[in-house]
Design an enzyme around this catalytic site. Structure first.
Site, PDB file in Angstrom:
ATOM      1  N   LYS A 178       0.833  -1.202   0.000  1.00 10.85           N
ATOM      2  CA  LYS A 178       0.000   0.000   0.000  1.00 10.85           C
ATOM      3  C   LYS A 178       0.870   1.257   0.000  1.00 10.85           C
ATOM      4  O   LYS A 178       1.870   1.326   0.705  1.00 10.85           O
ATOM      5  CB  LYS A 178      -0.909  -0.004   1.230  1.00 10.85           C
ATOM      6  CG  LYS A 178      -1.846  -1.202   1.280  1.00 10.85           C
ATOM      7  CD  LYS A 178      -2.671  -1.234   2.539  1.00 10.85           C
ATOM      8  CE  LYS A 178      -1.821  -1.435   3.774  1.00 10.85           C
ATOM      9  NZ  LYS A 178      -2.607  -1.743   4.983  1.00 10.85           N
ATOM     10  N   THR A 211      -8.330   9.796   8.151  1.00 12.78           N
ATOM     11  CA  THR A 211      -8.017   8.563   7.419  1.00 12.78           C
ATOM     12  C   THR A 211      -7.920   7.342   8.329  1.00 12.78           C
ATOM     13  O   THR A 211      -7.447   6.296   7.907  1.00 12.78           O
ATOM     14  CB  THR A 211      -6.685   8.725   6.671  1.00 12.78           C
ATOM     15  OG1 THR A 211      -5.639   9.010   7.628  1.00 12.78           O
ATOM     16  CG2 THR A 211      -6.748   9.853   5.654  1.00 12.78           C
ATOM     17  N   GLY A 213      -8.355   3.999  10.041  1.00 10.46           N
ATOM     18  CA  GLY A 213      -9.012   2.757   9.662  1.00 10.46           C
ATOM     19  C   GLY A 213      -8.894   2.361   8.203  1.00 10.46           C
ATOM     20  O   GLY A 213      -9.487   1.360   7.791  1.00 10.46           O
ATOM     21  N   THR A 214      -8.110   3.091   7.423  1.00 12.38           N
ATOM     22  CA  THR A 214      -8.032   2.763   5.988  1.00 12.38           C
ATOM     23  C   THR A 214      -7.438   1.375   5.748  1.00 12.38           C
ATOM     24  O   THR A 214      -7.929   0.623   4.904  1.00 12.38           O
ATOM     25  CB  THR A 214      -7.207   3.810   5.224  1.00 12.38           C
ATOM     26  OG1 THR A 214      -5.957   4.012   5.899  1.00 12.38           O
ATOM     27  CG2 THR A 214      -7.947   5.129   5.129  1.00 12.38           C
ATOM     28  N   GLY A 215      -6.373   1.038   6.466  1.00 15.26           N
ATOM     29  CA  GLY A 215      -5.725  -0.258   6.254  1.00 15.26           C
ATOM     30  C   GLY A 215      -6.623  -1.420   6.640  1.00 15.26           C
ATOM     31  O   GLY A 215      -6.741  -2.414   5.900  1.00 15.26           O
ATOM     32  N   CYS A 216      -7.261  -1.316   7.809  1.00 16.41           N
ATOM     33  CA  CYS A 216      -8.196  -2.352   8.261  1.00 16.41           C
ATOM     34  C   CYS A 216      -9.325  -2.514   7.250  1.00 16.41           C
ATOM     35  O   CYS A 216      -9.705  -3.628   6.882  1.00 16.41           O
ATOM     36  CB  CYS A 216      -8.801  -1.974   9.616  1.00 16.41           C
ATOM     37  SG  CYS A 216      -7.617  -1.687  10.935  1.00 16.41           S
TER      38      CYS A 216
END
Length: 270
Positions: A178, A211, A213-216
């Site tokens: 990412k 932003t 929580g984007t990865g989860c």
């Protein structure tokens, strides 16, 4: 709707009391995709938009019992892992994935924050690398996690590709590095590799500080799409689209970094 017509997905991750990431974000993401969400909580955090105040790990046996209870009764068509916190939990999660033959496993290797702060110790990092990543259908490290897993410095797109190749050799079926922590034009540009095919995935950059929580959410959306029988690259593309739109409806709540808008169709109507 018949009893068995809705797929189920399992999130194995930590609880975020602020509701922006972790189990809470994953379950909202599953629901958005019309996938039944189940969970195995690995740790409980006291956190809000300003940061994490406290983290308490659950016993590894409790994590194992949750996974078994869900899979043996409901069954799951996909699973994602998030914050596993320590070596004992990582080992038991890997053991259960193998023992229960869980398919479509998305590993979000929560080791380093987007700002570069390491979140788990070296023993846990080694266990993640050796035990869990080889079971992954796709692994989704950020820039710093990819550096840790590949032992390479990442500054540009060629570095991202080199790191993806190294991580693929750990045994994952596919790697998605990412680009959210990259700078300039590479911010938000992801690199995909499945051993044969390279893809550079781009999307509209969204200018927001909210932003959390984007990865989860990305990993949960990939798992949801896999549960819906998408192929892996399609699942990744659709998940990236979902996160981008959710960023456009990010929630400006609290005094710090708010979460993305998981339920944006409802926000658009308000």
């Amino acid at each position: 709707m018949t009893k068995s017509s809705i797929p189920a997905a399992l999130t194995i991750a930590g609880s975020d009391s602020g509701g922006g990431a972790g189990i809470q974000a994953d379950l909202r993401t599953f629901a958005f995709h019309c996938v039944h969400g189940t969970s195995a909580i690995t740790c409980v955090t006291a956190q809000n938009t300003l940061g994490v105040k406290r983290v308490d790990a659950l016993p590894a046996a409790a994590v194992m019992a949750q996974i078994q209870a869900v899979v043996e009764d409901i069954g799951v068509q996909a699973a994602k892992t998030g914050m596993l916190l320590n070596q004992e939990i990582i080992a038991v999660v890997a053991q259960q994935i193998k023992q229960l033959n869980i398919q479509n496993v998305v590993v979000d290797p929560v080791m380093v924050s987007r700002t570069g702060a390491q979140l788990i110790d070296e023993t846990a990092v080694a266990s993640l690398r050796e035990l869990l990543i080889p079971l992954a259908t796709v692994v989704t490290p950020n820039k710093y996690e990819a550096q840790l897993l590949s032992s390479l410095e990442i500054h540009n797109i060629d570095d991202m590709r080199a790191a993806a190749g190294q991580i693929y050799r750990l045994g994952a079926k596919a790697v998605l590095i990412k680009g959210g922590a990259m700078s300039g034009n590479l911010r938000g540009v992801d690199v995909w590799f499945d051993g044969q095919r390279w893809e550079t995935l781009t999307t509209t950059q969204v200018d927001t500080d909210n932003t959390h929580g984007t990865g989860c959410t990305l990993a949960a959306a990939i798992a949801a799409n896999l549960a819906l029988d998408c192929d892996v690259l399609t699942a990744v593309r659709q998940a990236k689209e979902y996160v981008t739109t959710a960023l456009q409806y990010a929630l400006d709540i609290g005094k710090g970094q708010g979460p993305i808008g998981h339920f944006f169709p409802l926000l658009a109507k308000s």
